[in-house]
Each structure stands twice: as structure tokens, then as C-alpha cells.
Motif scaffolding. Structure first.
Motif, mmCIF file in Angstrom:
data_model
loop_
_atom_site.group_PDB
_atom_site.id
_atom_site.type_symbol
_atom_site.label_atom_id
_atom_site.label_comp_id
_atom_site.label_asym_id
_atom_site.label_seq_id
_atom_site.Cartn_x
_atom_site.Cartn_y
_atom_site.Cartn_z
ATOM 1 N N LEU A 87 0.839 -1.189 0.000
ATOM 2 C CA LEU A 87 0.000 0.000 0.000
ATOM 3 C C LEU A 87 0.879 1.247 0.000
ATOM 4 O O LEU A 87 2.055 1.200 0.364
ATOM 5 N N GLY A 88 0.300 2.353 -0.383
ATOM 6 C CA GLY A 88 1.069 3.594 -0.467
ATOM 7 C C GLY A 88 1.580 4.102 0.857
ATOM 8 O O GLY A 88 2.546 4.875 0.904
ATOM 9 N N ASN A 89 0.963 3.671 1.975
ATOM 10 C CA ASN A 89 1.383 4.143 3.297
ATOM 11 C C ASN A 89 2.468 3.271 3.928
ATOM 12 O O ASN A 89 2.817 3.457 5.086
ATOM 13 N N GLY A 90 2.992 2.301 3.179
ATOM 14 C CA GLY A 90 4.027 1.414 3.704
ATOM 15 C C GLY A 90 3.499 0.127 4.297
ATOM 16 O O GLY A 90 4.295 -0.786 4.580
ATOM 17 N N ASN A 91 2.188 0.031 4.514
ATOM 18 C CA ASN A 91 1.602 -1.199 5.016
ATOM 19 C C ASN A 91 1.359 -2.173 3.862
ATOM 20 O O ASN A 91 1.624 -1.860 2.692
ATOM 21 N N SER A 93 -1.497 -5.051 2.109
ATOM 22 C CA SER A 93 -2.883 -5.496 2.029
ATOM 23 C C SER A 93 -2.903 -6.966 1.642
ATOM 24 O O SER A 93 -2.308 -7.350 0.625
ATOM 25 N N GLU A 111 -5.816 -4.901 5.956
ATOM 26 C CA GLU A 111 -4.603 -4.093 5.976
ATOM 27 C C GLU A 111 -3.764 -4.510 7.178
ATOM 28 O O GLU A 111 -4.273 -4.591 8.303
ATOM 29 N N ALA A 113 -0.127 -3.889 9.327
ATOM 30 C CA ALA A 113 1.058 -3.092 9.647
ATOM 31 C C ALA A 113 1.965 -3.953 10.508
ATOM 32 O O ALA A 113 1.652 -4.213 11.672
#
Length: 282
Positions: A87-91, A93, A111, A113
Motif C-alpha cells: 500500500l502507499g502508506n508502507g503497510n 494489504s 490491511e 502493519a
């Protein structure tokens, strides 16, 4: 080449005297000596792949636990498997997908993390959401890799079904599909029975390899008086430096991994190369 437990024990004692005792701080990077640029590039790539494999494996593992709380996993219906994408936030999916007459569709999304599931669930709605082009390519690569695995005379090293780990396409569109011998016994870590099959963008098999020629189910059990093991030593004959599987397994093993290649010992701890011991045994 299989190595006996007595030989491993003697090797670990010798390595421990050279590399330091358990519980010592991580070895300084100046203890890593790699003069060949090609070997250095191999190690850096293997270390990064091992890191990615661990992250994707964690995302799949914990998302599967979350899905098991939402559905009866013994009766999955159209559910066919899972895929993990960044994902774009570093996490990451984890996408569980089903299959019908029109192809693959999203069944559930979670998602993740690190090792924490922070959102997601069953995909609701009257209209089924089809997989993105990248995920559809990964699902197709999984099918092609399973077919190739069936053509190879390879086996796994525990009785449980193998784990499948798929990384997103690289810059050339090649998708790496890993089939990993599953861990079934506490304190036993399989370093053998792992395979990588590469599927090109056109769906053809771009490459296939085994990482060992035999099973190496290595024990890391405490001693009779509670002594903690220094680590586990594995010999490796197929490459000139450790592979991504050594770095990946090191992130699960609670001790150092000593990879013996010819007369060099590569010391890996928590997924990172921390020392090289050259001319070992001379």
C-alpha cells in the motif's frame, strides 16, 4: 549434503569461540568482508528479498487469522487463496480471492502493519469486485507455478501442506512464487524443501530452482540445564553466498544462523548479515 547433529554441534562450538557468545550485541558491520562486487550485490539482493518475504508472510499469516474469525475455514466455498500487495502508506494489504465463471474476485481484504491487522474484512456488495491487473497476474502466476512444481521432482520436508508466498512483479514483470516447507514442530526450523518458480509477464516459466538438495530440519532447543543455543549451522552447496531463504528463516529463528559455504561462514542474525568468518577450519 546432509550434516550430522554431532558435526553441527562441533561446528557451532568452534564458531561460537570465533563469533562471540550468545547475548552479545550485534556484530559491527566492519566484521563483514565482501570484496567481490558481484557477491556483494547478491548478498544485498538476498537480504532484501528475505526481508520482503518475511513482511509478506507476516501479512498473510495474521490476515488469515482474522479471516478465520469471520468465516468457517473448513467450508471456504469459492475462496481460492490470498495475495499480498504493498500500500502507499508502507503497510501491506492481504487480499483473499474467490473464483467464479467470470474469473477472480475480491473475497476479503485486510490491511496489515507489521504483524498487526489494523482494518478490513469481508468485501460486501451486490457486485463482485474483480482483482486489479497486478493481482490478477499474481493469481495467474500462482496457477502456472503450481503446474511447474508438479513437473519438477521436488518434495517437501514436513507432512503439512506447503506455504505459498508470492511477491509482486519486478521491473521486468517477473513474479516470484515461493513454495515453502511449513514449520510443524516447535523449535525446529526447516532450511530445506523450499523452492522458487519465476513466472514471466507472458505467463511462461522464466526460471525454477531448489534451495537445497536435501531436507535440513534444524533444531534450536535449550540444553538440559536451560542453556540457550548459540545458533544453527547449515552447509550450502548451490550458491556462492547465502540466499533469501537463509535471511528469511533467520527472522524466525531465535538465534544466529551460520551458513557454511566452502571455507567461509556467513553469520546471519535477525535477517541481516553481521559477520563473515573466512578460512574457517584451516
Amino acid at each position: 549434503m546432509n550434516i550430522s547433529r554431532s558435526w553441527v554441534g562441533a561446528a557451532l562450538l568452534a564458531i561460537a569461540a570465533t563469533a562471540g557468545s550468545v547475548g552479545s550485541p550485534a556484530v559491527a558491520q566492519d566484521k563483514v568482508t565482501i570484496e567481490d562486487p558481484a557477491i556483494l550485490a547478491q548478498v544485498e539482493q538476498a537480504e532484501q528479498l528475505g526481508r520482503d518475504m518475511y513482511r509478506y508472510d507476516q501479512a498473510a499469516w495474521h490476515a488469515t487469522d482474522a479471516l478465520a474469525e469471520a468465516i468457517d475455514m473448513s467450508d471456504p466455498g469459492d475462496l481460492r487463496g490470498y495475495l499480498v500487495e504493498p500500500l502507499g502508506n508502507g503497510n501491506l494489504s492481504t487480499v483473499f480471492f474467490g473464483e467464479d465463471e467470470d474469473g477472480f474476485y475480491e473475497f476479503a481484504l485486510y490491511e496489515v502493519a507489521g504483524s498487526d491487522v489494523i482494518g478490513g474484512g469481508i468485501v460486501e456488495g451486490a457486485e463482485k469486485t474483480r482483482l486489479s491487473p497486478m493481482l490478477a497476474a499474481m493469481a495467474a502466476a500462482r496457477t502456472a507455478a503450481v503446474e511447474e512444481l508438479g513437473r519438477q521432482d521436488w518434495g517437501f520436508c514436513t507432512r503439512n501442506p506447503a506455504n505459498t508466498l508470492i511477491l509482486p512483479p519486478d521491473e521486468q514483470g517477473v513474479i516470484a512464487v515461493y513454495f515453502l516447507t511449513s514449520t510443524t514442530e516447535q523449535d525446529v526450523y526447516p532450511f530445506g524443501g523450499h523452492y522458487r518458480i519465476e513466472i514471466a509477464a507472458d505467463g511462461s516459466v522464466a526460471g525454477a530452482r531448489e534451495f537445497t538438495k536435501t531436507c535440513l530440519n534444524m533444531e534450536l532447543r535449550p540444553g538440559p540445564n536451560g542453556e540457550q543455543p548459540v545458533g544453527v549451522a547449515v552447509s550450502h552447496l548451490l550458491d556462492s553466498s547465502p540466499t533469501e531463504l537463509h535471511f528469511f528463516q533467520s527472522r524466525y529463528a531465535p538465534a544466529k544462523v551460520f551458513v557454511m559455504i566452502e571455507d567461509t561462514v556467513w553469520v546471519i542474525e535477525d535477517g541481516e548479515l553481521v559477520e563473515t568468518i573466512e578460512d574457517f577450519g584451516k
